[in-house]
Design a protein around this motif. Structure first.
Motif, PDB file in Angstrom:
ATOM      1  N   ASP A 176       0.830  -1.209   0.000  1.00 61.75           N
ATOM      2  CA  ASP A 176       0.000   0.000   0.000  1.00 61.75           C
ATOM      3  C   ASP A 176       0.863   1.257   0.000  1.00 61.75           C
ATOM      4  OD1 ASP A 176      -2.206  -1.594   0.071  1.00 61.75           O
ATOM      5  OD2 ASP A 176      -2.669  -1.259   2.185  1.00 61.75           O
ATOM      6  N   LEU A 177       1.927   1.229   0.798  1.00 63.67           N
ATOM      7  CA  LEU A 177       2.823   2.388   0.875  1.00 63.67           C
ATOM      8  C   LEU A 177       3.521   2.610  -0.460  1.00 63.67           C
ATOM      9  CD1 LEU A 177       4.230   4.632   2.486  1.00 63.67           C
ATOM     10  CD2 LEU A 177       5.929   2.932   3.206  1.00 63.67           C
ATOM     11  N   GLN A 178       3.962   1.541  -1.084  1.00 59.78           N
ATOM     12  CA  GLN A 178       4.645   1.659  -2.371  1.00 59.78           C
ATOM     13  C   GLN A 178       3.723   2.299  -3.407  1.00 59.78           C
ATOM     14  OE1 GLN A 178       7.955   0.612  -2.619  1.00 59.78           O
ATOM     15  NE2 GLN A 178       7.930   1.728  -4.569  1.00 59.78           N
ATOM     16  N   GLU A 179       2.485   1.868  -3.434  1.00 59.14           N
ATOM     17  CA  GLU A 179       1.522   2.442  -4.378  1.00 59.14           C
ATOM     18  C   GLU A 179       1.274   3.922  -4.086  1.00 59.14           C
ATOM     19  OE1 GLU A 179      -2.074   0.232  -4.422  1.00 59.14           O
ATOM     20  OE2 GLU A 179      -1.119  -1.663  -4.983  1.00 59.14           O
ATOM     21  N   VAL A 181       3.293   6.174  -2.559  1.00 55.74           N
ATOM     22  CA  VAL A 181       4.421   7.065  -2.878  1.00 55.74           C
ATOM     23  C   VAL A 181       4.611   7.186  -4.383  1.00 55.74           C
ATOM     24  CG1 VAL A 181       5.587   6.597  -0.696  1.00 55.74           C
ATOM     25  CG2 VAL A 181       6.155   5.218  -2.691  1.00 55.74           C
ATOM     26  N   GLN A 182       4.266   6.148  -5.124  1.00 54.10           N
ATOM     27  CA  GLN A 182       4.388   6.234  -6.582  1.00 54.10           C
ATOM     28  C   GLN A 182       3.375   7.224  -7.155  1.00 54.10           C
ATOM     29  OE1 GLN A 182       4.026   2.147  -7.834  1.00 54.10           O
ATOM     30  NE2 GLN A 182       6.206   1.742  -7.582  1.00 54.10           N
ATOM     31  N   LYS A 183       2.204   7.292  -6.538  1.00 51.28           N
ATOM     32  CA  LYS A 183       1.203   8.264  -6.979  1.00 51.28           C
ATOM     33  C   LYS A 183       1.685   9.687  -6.750  1.00 51.28           C
ATOM     34  CE  LYS A 183      -2.918   5.417  -6.232  1.00 51.28           C
ATOM     35  NZ  LYS A 183      -4.151   5.254  -5.406  1.00 51.28           N
ATOM     36  N   ASP A 184       2.465   9.879  -5.662  1.00 52.39           N
ATOM     37  CA  ASP A 184       2.979  11.209  -5.329  1.00 52.39           C
ATOM     38  C   ASP A 184       4.266  11.542  -6.069  1.00 52.39           C
ATOM     39  OD1 ASP A 184       0.885  11.591  -3.630  1.00 52.39           O
ATOM     40  OD2 ASP A 184       1.977  11.006  -1.816  1.00 52.39           O
ATOM     41  N   GLY A 185       4.712  10.645  -6.926  1.00 49.71           N
ATOM     42  CA  GLY A 185       5.921  10.897  -7.690  1.00 49.71           C
ATOM     43  C   GLY A 185       7.207  10.508  -6.972  1.00 49.71           C
ATOM     44  N   CYS A 186       7.092   9.931  -5.773  1.00 55.07           N
ATOM     45  CA  CYS A 186       8.287   9.470  -5.061  1.00 55.07           C
ATOM     46  C   CYS A 186       8.688   8.102  -5.611  1.00 55.07           C
ATOM     47  CB  CYS A 186       8.013   9.355  -3.559  1.00 55.07           C
ATOM     48  SG  CYS A 186       7.442  10.898  -2.816  1.00 55.07           S
ATOM     49  N   SER A 187       9.946   7.769  -5.493  1.00 55.91           N
ATOM     50  CA  SER A 187      10.380   6.508  -6.096  1.00 55.91           C
ATOM     51  C   SER A 187      11.139   5.586  -5.155  1.00 55.91           C
ATOM     52  CB  SER A 187      11.256   6.786  -7.324  1.00 55.91           C
ATOM     53  OG  SER A 187      12.392   7.564  -6.941  1.00 55.91           O
ATOM     54  N   LYS A 233       2.754   1.105   7.818  1.00 61.43           N
ATOM     55  CA  LYS A 233       1.442   1.596   8.239  1.00 61.43           C
ATOM     56  C   LYS A 233       1.558   3.003   8.817  1.00 61.43           C
ATOM     57  CE  LYS A 233      -2.526   0.325  11.148  1.00 61.43           C
ATOM     58  NZ  LYS A 233      -3.055  -0.675  12.114  1.00 61.43           N
ATOM     59  N   GLU A 234       2.578   3.233   9.649  1.00 58.32           N
ATOM     60  CA  GLU A 234       2.775   4.556  10.252  1.00 58.32           C
ATOM     61  C   GLU A 234       3.162   5.574   9.177  1.00 58.32           C
ATOM     62  OE1 GLU A 234       6.187   6.274  13.017  1.00 58.32           O
ATOM     63  OE2 GLU A 234       4.743   5.123  14.198  1.00 58.32           O
ATOM     64  N   ALA A 235       4.003   5.166   8.231  1.00 56.70           N
ATOM     65  CA  ALA A 235       4.413   6.073   7.166  1.00 56.70           C
ATOM     66  C   ALA A 235       3.219   6.488   6.305  1.00 56.70           C
ATOM     67  CB  ALA A 235       5.470   5.408   6.287  1.00 56.70           C
ATOM     68  N   MET A 236       2.308   5.546   6.043  1.00 53.06           N
ATOM     69  CA  MET A 236       1.119   5.866   5.283  1.00 53.06           C
ATOM     70  C   MET A 236       0.260   6.910   6.015  1.00 53.06           C
ATOM     71  SD  MET A 236      -0.302   2.360   3.590  1.00 53.06           S
ATOM     72  CE  MET A 236      -1.689   3.275   2.969  1.00 53.06           C
TER      73      MET A 236
END
Length: 242
Positions: A176-179, A181-187, A233-236
Protein backbone atom coordinates in the motif's frame (compact mmCIF):
# COMPACT_ATOMS: atom_id res chain seq x y z
CA UNK A 1 37.92 -49.38 12.34
CA UNK A 2 34.48 -49.35 10.71
CA UNK A 3 31.56 -49.80 13.08
CA UNK A 4 29.08 -52.60 12.58
CA UNK A 5 25.35 -52.00 12.18
CA UNK A 6 24.59 -52.65 15.86
CA UNK A 7 27.20 -50.11 16.98
CA UNK A 8 25.92 -47.53 14.52
CA UNK A 9 22.39 -47.99 15.85
CA UNK A 10 23.55 -47.57 19.44
CA UNK A 11 25.37 -44.36 18.52
CA UNK A 12 22.26 -43.09 16.75
CA UNK A 13 20.08 -43.74 19.79
CA UNK A 14 22.56 -41.88 22.00
CA UNK A 15 22.65 -38.96 19.54
CA UNK A 16 18.87 -38.70 19.36
CA UNK A 17 18.46 -39.05 23.12
CA UNK A 18 20.83 -36.11 23.67
CA UNK A 19 19.10 -34.15 20.92
CA UNK A 20 15.65 -34.69 22.48
CA UNK A 21 16.85 -33.87 26.00
CA UNK A 22 18.78 -30.73 25.01
CA UNK A 23 15.86 -29.34 23.03
CA UNK A 24 13.09 -30.54 25.36
CA UNK A 25 11.45 -32.61 22.64
CA UNK A 26 9.01 -34.88 24.52
CA UNK A 27 9.68 -38.10 22.60
CA UNK A 28 10.44 -41.26 24.57
CA UNK A 29 10.37 -43.69 21.65
CA UNK A 30 13.61 -43.08 19.76
CA UNK A 31 12.40 -45.21 16.85
CA UNK A 32 9.65 -42.66 16.21
CA UNK A 33 12.06 -39.74 16.43
CA UNK A 34 14.55 -41.50 14.19
CA UNK A 35 11.85 -42.06 11.57
CA UNK A 36 10.77 -38.42 11.82
CA UNK A 37 14.33 -37.42 10.93
CA UNK A 38 14.74 -39.88 8.05
CA UNK A 39 14.36 -38.40 4.57
CA UNK A 40 13.09 -40.51 1.69
CA UNK A 41 16.44 -40.10 -0.10
CA UNK A 42 18.16 -42.00 2.74
CA UNK A 43 15.68 -44.86 2.55
CA UNK A 44 16.21 -45.11 -1.21
CA UNK A 45 19.95 -45.59 -0.65
CA UNK A 46 19.57 -48.05 2.27
CA UNK A 47 16.63 -50.21 1.20
CA UNK A 48 18.08 -53.35 2.79
CA UNK A 49 18.44 -51.67 6.21
CA UNK A 50 15.81 -48.89 6.43
CA UNK A 51 12.20 -49.23 5.32
CA UNK A 52 10.43 -46.11 6.63
CA UNK A 53 10.93 -42.43 5.83
CA UNK A 54 9.24 -39.50 7.58
CA UNK A 55 6.45 -38.87 5.07
CA UNK A 56 3.67 -40.65 7.01
CA UNK A 57 4.66 -38.89 10.25
CA UNK A 58 4.75 -35.59 8.33
CA UNK A 59 1.18 -36.24 7.14
CA UNK A 60 0.02 -36.86 10.71
CA UNK A 61 2.00 -33.94 12.14
CA UNK A 62 0.55 -31.57 9.56
CA UNK A 63 -2.98 -32.53 10.64
CA UNK A 64 -2.15 -32.17 14.35
CA UNK A 65 -0.46 -28.79 13.77
CA UNK A 66 -3.49 -27.57 11.85
CA UNK A 67 -5.83 -28.66 14.64
CA UNK A 68 -3.80 -27.18 17.50
CA UNK A 69 -3.34 -23.79 15.85
CA UNK A 70 -6.93 -23.74 14.63
CA UNK A 71 -8.22 -24.49 18.13
CA UNK A 72 -5.98 -21.79 19.63
CA UNK A 73 -7.22 -19.15 17.20
CA UNK A 74 -10.85 -20.24 17.64
CA UNK A 75 -10.60 -19.76 21.40
CA UNK A 76 -8.37 -16.67 21.27
CA UNK A 77 -10.58 -14.68 18.88
CA UNK A 78 -14.23 -15.61 19.65
CA UNK A 79 -15.70 -12.82 17.50
CA UNK A 80 -13.73 -13.56 14.31
CA UNK A 81 -15.62 -15.02 11.33
CA UNK A 82 -14.40 -18.12 9.52
CA UNK A 83 -12.55 -16.18 6.84
CA UNK A 84 -10.40 -14.26 9.30
CA UNK A 85 -9.60 -17.44 11.23
CA UNK A 86 -8.60 -19.20 8.02
CA UNK A 87 -6.26 -16.42 6.93
CA UNK A 88 -4.71 -16.18 10.38
CA UNK A 89 -4.12 -19.93 10.52
CA UNK A 90 -2.55 -19.93 7.06
CA UNK A 91 -0.09 -17.24 8.19
CA UNK A 92 1.03 -19.43 11.11
CA UNK A 93 0.84 -22.92 9.62
CA UNK A 94 3.11 -22.53 6.61
CA UNK A 95 6.39 -23.94 5.31
CA UNK A 96 8.42 -20.90 6.33
CA UNK A 97 7.33 -20.95 9.98
CA UNK A 98 7.82 -24.73 10.26
CA UNK A 99 11.30 -24.49 8.74
CA UNK A 100 12.23 -21.66 11.10
CA UNK A 101 11.08 -23.69 14.10
CA UNK A 102 13.13 -26.64 12.87
CA UNK A 103 16.20 -24.44 12.49
CA UNK A 104 16.00 -23.26 16.09
CA UNK A 105 16.91 -26.68 17.42
CA UNK A 106 19.12 -27.67 14.47
CA UNK A 107 17.00 -30.48 13.07
CA UNK A 108 19.06 -30.42 9.88
CA UNK A 109 22.15 -31.60 11.71
CA UNK A 110 20.36 -34.77 12.81
CA UNK A 111 18.58 -35.65 9.57
CA UNK A 112 19.40 -38.90 7.77
CA UNK A 113 19.80 -37.88 4.13
CA UNK A 114 20.91 -39.60 0.96
CA UNK A 115 24.34 -38.69 -0.37
CA UNK A 116 22.94 -36.65 -3.25
CA UNK A 117 20.60 -34.72 -0.99
CA UNK A 118 23.44 -34.13 1.46
CA UNK A 119 25.72 -32.72 -1.23
CA UNK A 120 23.02 -30.42 -2.60
CA UNK A 121 22.49 -28.69 0.75
CA UNK A 122 19.54 -30.69 2.02
CA UNK A 123 20.35 -30.03 5.67
CA UNK A 124 19.40 -26.40 5.27
CA UNK A 125 16.68 -26.76 2.62
CA UNK A 126 13.43 -25.16 3.74
CA UNK A 127 11.18 -27.93 2.48
CA UNK A 128 13.16 -30.67 4.23
CA UNK A 129 13.30 -28.76 7.50
CA UNK A 130 9.61 -27.83 7.44
CA UNK A 131 8.56 -31.39 6.64
CA UNK A 132 10.81 -32.77 9.38
CA UNK A 133 9.32 -30.38 11.94
CA UNK A 134 5.84 -31.66 11.09
CA UNK A 135 7.11 -35.25 11.27
CA UNK A 136 8.51 -34.58 14.75
CA UNK A 137 5.09 -33.24 15.76
CA UNK A 138 3.58 -36.50 14.50
CA UNK A 139 6.08 -38.49 16.55
CA UNK A 140 5.35 -36.46 19.69
CA UNK A 141 1.61 -36.97 19.23
CA UNK A 142 1.96 -40.75 18.89
CA UNK A 143 4.38 -40.98 21.80
CA UNK A 144 2.40 -38.79 24.23
CA UNK A 145 -1.04 -37.22 24.06
CA UNK A 146 -2.83 -34.18 22.66
CA UNK A 147 -2.04 -31.92 25.61
CA UNK A 148 1.70 -32.60 25.36
CA UNK A 149 1.91 -32.01 21.62
CA UNK A 150 -0.29 -28.92 21.95
CA UNK A 151 2.10 -27.34 24.47
CA UNK A 152 5.04 -28.16 22.20
CA UNK A 153 3.42 -26.60 19.14
CA UNK A 154 2.14 -23.45 20.84
CA UNK A 155 5.51 -22.93 22.52
CA UNK A 156 7.41 -23.09 19.24
CA UNK A 157 4.77 -21.18 17.27
CA UNK A 158 4.49 -18.37 19.84
CA UNK A 159 6.43 -15.94 17.65
CA UNK A 160 4.01 -16.41 14.75
CA UNK A 161 0.92 -16.37 16.96
CA UNK A 162 2.15 -13.08 18.44
CA UNK A 163 2.16 -11.60 14.94
CA UNK A 164 -1.52 -12.52 14.61
CA UNK A 165 -2.14 -10.76 17.94
CA UNK A 166 -0.33 -7.69 16.58
CA UNK A 167 -2.75 -7.58 13.66
CA UNK A 168 -0.13 -7.27 10.91
CA UNK A 169 -0.28 -10.83 9.54
CA UNK A 170 -2.91 -10.25 6.88
CA UNK A 171 -2.77 -6.74 5.41
CA UNK A 172 0.17 -5.79 3.21
CA UNK A 173 0.92 -2.22 4.26
CA UNK A 174 4.26 -2.28 2.44
CA UNK A 175 2.52 -2.69 -0.91
CA UNK A 176 0.00 0.00 0.00
CA UNK A 177 2.82 2.39 0.88
CA UNK A 178 4.65 1.66 -2.37
CA UNK A 179 1.52 2.44 -4.38
CA UNK A 180 0.92 5.65 -2.42
CA UNK A 181 4.42 7.06 -2.88
CA UNK A 182 4.39 6.23 -6.58
CA UNK A 183 1.20 8.26 -6.98
CA UNK A 184 2.98 11.21 -5.33
CA UNK A 185 5.92 10.90 -7.69
CA UNK A 186 8.29 9.47 -5.06
CA UNK A 187 10.38 6.51 -6.10
CA UNK A 188 12.67 5.29 -3.35
CA UNK A 189 11.37 3.44 -0.27
CA UNK A 190 13.89 1.79 2.04
CA UNK A 191 13.48 -0.22 5.25
CA UNK A 192 16.30 -0.27 7.80
CA UNK A 193 16.63 -2.17 11.08
CA UNK A 194 17.25 0.44 13.77
CA UNK A 195 18.08 -2.13 16.43
CA UNK A 196 17.17 -5.57 17.74
CA UNK A 197 17.12 -7.05 21.23
CA UNK A 198 16.63 -10.46 22.79
CA UNK A 199 17.56 -14.06 21.95
CA UNK A 200 16.76 -15.57 18.56
CA UNK A 201 13.63 -17.35 19.82
CA UNK A 202 12.19 -14.15 21.33
CA UNK A 203 13.76 -11.24 19.48
CA UNK A 204 12.27 -7.75 19.16
CA UNK A 205 13.05 -5.74 16.00
CA UNK A 206 12.83 -1.96 15.59
CA UNK A 207 12.42 -0.92 11.95
CA UNK A 208 12.44 2.50 10.24
CA UNK A 209 11.13 3.23 6.75
CA UNK A 210 12.71 5.99 4.65
CA UNK A 211 11.10 7.68 1.68
CA UNK A 212 13.61 9.47 -0.54
CA UNK A 213 16.05 9.42 2.36
CA UNK A 214 13.67 10.83 4.99
CA UNK A 215 12.47 8.68 7.89
CA UNK A 216 8.67 8.56 7.70
CA UNK A 217 7.69 5.67 9.97
CA UNK A 218 8.77 3.37 12.78
CA UNK A 219 7.67 -0.14 13.61
CA UNK A 220 8.37 -2.77 16.25
CA UNK A 221 7.72 -6.48 15.96
CA UNK A 222 8.92 -9.98 16.68
CA UNK A 223 10.48 -10.28 13.24
CA UNK A 224 11.51 -8.03 10.37
CA UNK A 225 8.32 -8.64 8.39
CA UNK A 226 6.05 -7.59 11.24
CA UNK A 227 8.19 -4.55 12.12
CA UNK A 228 8.33 -3.42 8.49
CA UNK A 229 4.55 -3.72 8.12
CA UNK A 230 4.04 -1.51 11.18
CA UNK A 231 6.58 1.01 9.92
CA UNK A 232 4.82 1.13 6.54
CA UNK A 233 1.44 1.60 8.24
CA UNK A 234 2.77 4.56 10.25
CA UNK A 235 4.41 6.07 7.17
CA UNK A 236 1.12 5.87 5.28
CA UNK A 237 -0.67 7.68 8.10
CA UNK A 238 2.03 10.36 8.08
CA UNK A 239 1.77 10.91 4.31
CA UNK A 240 -2.03 10.94 4.27
CA UNK A 241 -2.16 13.63 6.97
CA UNK A 242 0.41 15.93 5.39
Amino acid sequence: MKKNIAEERQDRVKELTRFAEENKIPVKNMILLNTALTHTSYVNEHKNQVHHDNERLEFLGDAVLDLVVGEYLFMRFPSWPEGDLTRAKASVVCLQSCAECASRFHIGEHMRLGKGEEKSGGRTRETILGDAFEAVIGAIYLDNDYEVVSRFILGHMKKFLDIVDEGTYDHDYKSDLQELVQKDGCSHVEYKVARSEGPDHDKTIWMDVYINGKCMGHGTGKNKKSAAQKAAKEAMATLQHK
